[in-house]
Design an enzyme around this catalytic site. Structure first.
Site, PDB file in Angstrom:
ATOM      1  N   ARG A 101      48.782  18.681  41.841  1.00 26.27           N
ATOM      2  CA  ARG A 101      48.885  18.035  40.528  1.00 26.27           C
ATOM      3  C   ARG A 101      48.418  18.949  39.396  1.00 26.27           C
ATOM      4  NH1 ARG A 101      45.258  13.405  38.003  1.00 26.27           N
ATOM      5  NH2 ARG A 101      46.706  12.523  36.490  1.00 26.27           N
ATOM      6  N   HIS A 153      50.558  19.611  35.987  1.00 27.37           N
ATOM      7  CA  HIS A 153      50.036  19.291  34.665  1.00 27.37           C
ATOM      8  C   HIS A 153      49.863  20.530  33.805  1.00 27.37           C
ATOM      9  CE1 HIS A 153      48.517  14.912  34.784  1.00 27.37           C
ATOM     10  NE2 HIS A 153      49.472  15.067  35.692  1.00 27.37           N
ATOM     11  N   ASN A 159      44.533  13.418  31.776  1.00 31.17           N
ATOM     12  CA  ASN A 159      43.673  14.298  32.564  1.00 31.17           C
ATOM     13  C   ASN A 159      42.224  13.847  32.643  1.00 31.17           C
ATOM     14  OD1 ASN A 159      45.897  16.022  32.880  1.00 31.17           O
ATOM     15  ND2 ASN A 159      45.366  17.236  31.089  1.00 31.17           N
ATOM     16  N   HIS A 207      54.834  12.765  45.219  1.00 27.80           N
ATOM     17  CA  HIS A 207      54.052  11.530  45.337  1.00 27.80           C
ATOM     18  C   HIS A 207      53.985  11.030  46.779  1.00 27.80           C
ATOM     19  CE1 HIS A 207      54.444  10.253  40.825  1.00 27.80           C
ATOM     20  NE2 HIS A 207      53.767  11.364  41.008  1.00 27.80           N
TER      21      HIS A 207
END
Length: 319
Positions: free
Chosen positions: A62, A66, A94, A193
């Site tokens: 992740r 991001h 975040n 996911h």
């Protein structure tokens, strides 16, 4: 989307979108002579981190997402606030949510011992993401390297560029397209996911307001995620195997047991995305192949190369 191991890759880009460079100057053997042990050092530290806490694999993956989806893959997400900017760590998506900073610090320290001032924090994020997927049973790919690190970060940019889990399919498609990523890339990358956890605040709307969800599944989730309160309750993004990188995420979508609204949007009556979900749900090899290709492509979003940026000594601060 604060507070979960989500890998949201999408945003509505208006005038500050990032692009995939054709002449990125990245190459897979970038450290072969400069720091020959670089990849093995990262791999060892990632393995140790996941052995200590299995969830960390999803967190490291992740981090790379991001990072890349806010002004390119430049490690800006790792910068602490300083006198000249408020960084991305406290952005809505975040804050108290993104994890793994300490693991990156440890990897960076090991690399500085081996090859001072050579390996960028941005490249560490890219390698660690790949190694996390492999460790959890997923595919491998050749990571393009040679990124340099940004000297600034922006909480405002992160707030505007990272979306909420309530995004619908049209928003997802438009956002990926703005980054040079295709519909196939969107569906394949969403398969990230298949690992990790999500907070109640991220899926509450889906289980109480949506109709495209299995009723028994929704009712079971309401036990831990009430209509109000218990915001930090965690649930598996993949109902069955949240620590194994497999294709069950897509099988869940076929059964209307996707945890997030944005997940279930991929299998909700659109012939193009429905077809891809069906393919990946029944063909793990096809999913792995497309995920690997998409990760390479995503990792090439607007990297800093050449004399741009710097190689940080400490990933948390500018040199």
């Amino acid at each position: 989307m604060a507070g979960h191991d989500l890998l949201f890759l999408v945003l509505i880009v208006v005038s500050v979108g990032t692009t995939v460079r054709a002449d990125s100057q990245l190459c897979t053997d970038y450290y072969q002579s400069k720091c020959p042990d670089a990849l093995s050092i990262v791999q060892q530290e990632v393995a140790a981190a996941i052995q200590n806490e299995t969830r960390m694999g999803a967190s490291l993956l992740r981090l790379h997402f991001h990072d890349c989806f806010v002004n390119g893959c430049d490690a800006s997400i790792l910068l602490d606030d300083n006198a000249t900017f408020v960084g991305e760590k406290t952005a809505g998506a975040n804050n108290n949510s993104v994890r793994g900073y300490d693991v990156i610090d440890k990897i960076k320290a090991k690399l500085e011992e081996a090859c001072p001032g050579v390996v960028s924090c941005a490249d560490i994020l890219a390698i660690a993401a790949r190694d996390s997927v492999v460790y959890l049973g997923g595919p491998s790919w050749e990571v393009s390297l040679g990124r340099r690190d940004s000297t600034n970060a922006s909480r405002d940019a992160a707030n505007s560029l990272i979306p909420a889990p309530s995004f619908n399919l049209s928003a997802l498609i438009s956002s990926f397209s703005a980054h040079g990523l295709s519909l196939k890339n969107l569906v394949a990358l969403s398969g990230a996911h298949t690992i990790g956890l999500a907070r109640c605040t991220s899926f509450r709307q889906h289980i109480y307001n949506d109709t495209d969800i299995d009723s028994c599944f929704a009712n079971s989730l309401r036990q831990s995620c009430p209509f109000s309160g218990n915001d930090d309750a965690l649930e598996n993004l993949d109902l069955q195997t949240p620590t194994c990188f497999d294709n069950l995420y897509y099988q869940n979508l076929l059964n209307k047991t996707g945890l997030l609204h944005s997940d279930q949007e991929l299998y909700n009556g659109n012939s193009s995305t429905d077809s891809l979900v069906q393919t990946y749900a029944t063909n793990t090899s096809a999913f792995f192949e497309e995920f690997s290709k998409a990760m390479v492509k995503m990792g090439n979003i607007d990297p800093l190369t050449g004399s741009e940026g710097e190689i940080r000594t400490n990933c948390r601060k500018v040199n």
